[in-house]
Motif scaffolding. Sequence first.
Motif, PDB file in Angstrom:
ATOM      1  N   ARG A   1       0.921  -1.243  -0.135  1.00 24.44           N
ATOM      2  CA  ARG A   1       0.077  -0.014  -0.241  1.00 24.44           C
ATOM      3  C   ARG A   1       0.735   1.331   0.089  1.00 24.44           C
ATOM      4  NH1 ARG A   1      -5.186   1.152   2.556  1.00 24.44           N
ATOM      5  NH2 ARG A   1      -5.413  -0.914   3.647  1.00 24.44           N
ATOM      6  N   SER A   2       0.788   2.056  -0.963  1.00 24.74           N
ATOM      7  CA  SER A   2       1.519   3.526  -1.013  1.00 24.74           C
ATOM      8  C   SER A   2       3.022   3.295  -0.728  1.00 24.74           C
ATOM      9  CB  SER A   2       0.563   4.517  -0.221  1.00 24.74           C
ATOM     10  OG  SER A   2      -0.818   4.532  -0.633  1.00 24.74           O
TER      11      SER A   2
ATOM     12  N   ASP B   1       5.023   6.420  -0.759  1.00 32.85           N
ATOM     13  CA  ASP B   1       4.596   7.378  -0.125  1.00 32.85           C
ATOM     14  C   ASP B   1       4.905   7.220   1.272  1.00 32.85           C
ATOM     15  OD1 ASP B   1       3.638   8.859  -2.242  1.00 32.85           O
ATOM     16  OD2 ASP B   1       1.748   8.025  -2.183  1.00 32.85           O
ATOM     17  N   THR B   2       5.160   5.909   1.607  1.00 35.60           N
ATOM     18  CA  THR B   2       5.021   5.710   3.146  1.00 35.60           C
ATOM     19  C   THR B   2       6.472   5.103   3.503  1.00 35.60           C
ATOM     20  OG1 THR B   2       4.512   3.311   2.713  1.00 35.60           O
ATOM     21  CG2 THR B   2       2.833   4.891   3.347  1.00 35.60           C
TER      22      THR B   2
ATOM     23  N   ASP C   1       9.986   4.676   4.991  1.00 38.02           N
ATOM     24  CA  ASP C   1      10.577   5.348   6.141  1.00 38.02           C
ATOM     25  C   ASP C   1      11.874   5.916   5.860  1.00 38.02           C
ATOM     26  OD1 ASP C   1      12.146   4.738   8.891  1.00 38.02           O
ATOM     27  OD2 ASP C   1       9.926   5.725   9.344  1.00 38.02           O
TER      28      ASP C   1
ATOM     29  N   GLU D   1       8.194  11.306   5.117  1.00 40.84           N
ATOM     30  CA  GLU D   1       8.310   9.949   4.844  1.00 40.84           C
ATOM     31  C   GLU D   1       8.033   9.833   3.133  1.00 40.84           C
ATOM     32  OE1 GLU D   1       5.188   8.052   7.042  1.00 40.84           O
ATOM     33  OE2 GLU D   1       3.728   8.633   5.793  1.00 40.84           O
ATOM     34  N   GLY D   2       8.382   8.583   2.881  1.00 42.41           N
ATOM     35  CA  GLY D   2       8.182   8.434   1.199  1.00 42.41           C
ATOM     36  C   GLY D   2       9.126   9.247   0.469  1.00 42.41           C
TER      37      GLY D   2
ATOM     38  N   ALA E   1       7.600  -0.261   8.554  1.00 46.75           N
ATOM     39  CA  ALA E   1       6.445   0.756   8.201  1.00 46.75           C
ATOM     40  C   ALA E   1       5.852   0.684   7.004  1.00 46.75           C
ATOM     41  CB  ALA E   1       7.185   2.311   8.381  1.00 46.75           C
ATOM     42  N   LEU E   2       5.681  -0.782   6.492  1.00 45.28           N
ATOM     43  CA  LEU E   2       4.909  -0.899   5.406  1.00 45.28           C
ATOM     44  C   LEU E   2       3.829  -2.124   5.619  1.00 45.28           C
ATOM     45  CD1 LEU E   2       7.862  -1.528   3.034  1.00 45.28           C
ATOM     46  CD2 LEU E   2       6.642   0.617   3.225  1.00 45.28           C
TER      47      LEU E   2
END
Length: 489
Positions: free
Chosen positions: A211-212, A215-216, A218, A258-259, A329-330
């Motif tokens: 998911r994204s 964008d996510t 770390d 982030e991202g 963080a994913l």
Amino acid sequence: MNEHGKSDGSVVPMKPSNKAAPAAAEKVEGRGPAKGNSPEGSAGRTQGRETANSVLERVRQAAGRDRRQKFTALLHHVYDVERLRKAYRGVNPKAAKGVDGQTWKSYGEKLEENLRDLSDRLERGAYRASPTRRAYIAKADGRQRPLGVPTLEDKLVQRAATEVLNAIYEEDFLGFSYGFRPGRSAHLALDALATGIHMKKVNWVLDADIRSFFDTLDHGWLIRFIEHRVGDRRVVRLIKKWLAAGVLEDGEWRQSEEGTIQGGSISPLLANVYLHYVFDLWVSRWRKTRAKGDVIVVRFADDFIVGFEHREEAEQFLSELKERLQKFALELHPDKTRLIEFGRHAARPDGKGEGRPGTFNFLGFTHICGRTRKGGFAVVRHTMRRRMAVKLKEVYAELRRRHNATIPETGAYLRSVVRGHNNYFGVPLNFHAIDSFRWKVGLLWHKALGRRSQRAAVPWERMERLIGRWLPLARICHPLPLVRLGVVT
């Protein structure tokens, strides 16, 4: 995890296994200190008779010899004027402008002076990364994908840094990683997947989506991963500058905590580094130590497919993968992650399969369990319907924009569209889909011509002549997967 070298990574039996080194690379904590300056030494601003490429070849060789080595002298390769000049020539002259409004043409009017100034600022530490300008492009599902448009100088430095870092990381990345790497392509990934399903005992396929991801991602973990190999603090600071530069949208600046901005030249490499440590090394170890049956893996950027012989191993893998990603963080997209029955035995008519084979999408193609003319198993790849529909919608919008263009001008545009579609989607067993696309483009052209005339619509006989003249015939451009992989490997 104890692997830092290449794993076998391939799904083709004839491909030799990449050698794995017993280095502790996955652990982020407790890394030892740098071993010292890398063997390439600290080159001056001019490198004598040595070319920029030959110097990077020495870096590559050093990275291959010792997969624990940290490179502490890299920045001089980045600010090398010859490498920056090469980066300038590699930028699309028609690319969109960044927030400073600088164009490729205007920068090139005083190219040597500008490059020397940029090189000097990089060497002195005076270079500053600029915010990226936000832009959007349509995705196949109708949503908008955010992109960042860097300034021209940021593009040059990022391209130069990517070339330098590739010399190191191409020695580390595993064989089943295909996205945005030199000498690799989406079609090699597609061929590896089809060949792996055909040659190995694959009965279940995990079709997963992070998911994204862009964008996510770390920043803290990314920098720690980078520092496994890059001991030059100045290069690490460069990367931090790009990550922290932020985004400018509608005149408002927003910080990026982030991202990584899609659109930057270095973003694909940073994404590959992140997933190399988070996913690739972990899955390589998992299939060696946990799996009893065959497991194949193909990853293209953040899009990956994993095939399994046994369902229980597939379910166990999926459960552990969720925990693994969460640590960094994913997370997997719950609506786009599926475990489906797929493969030679899933397609057997004798009842050995547990159900009807499913289908999955990968890199623009819908993958289907099919049969050859002789009745053998085959992985059939058809153009995704949604992808074709979105492209046709874009074509018609462009035809309407070109309302007053001449027939030759519009014909030349449509020729390039159809040729490009053929070049990508012209794989074996997909002829009907690419032929259908050609005729649908012709129908849209016919409709657009009819809208601009107050008289009767263009006669179909004339339209057929226009289609025949301007739209290339559908043709298969790619060989069978095993044929191409047999040559490559």
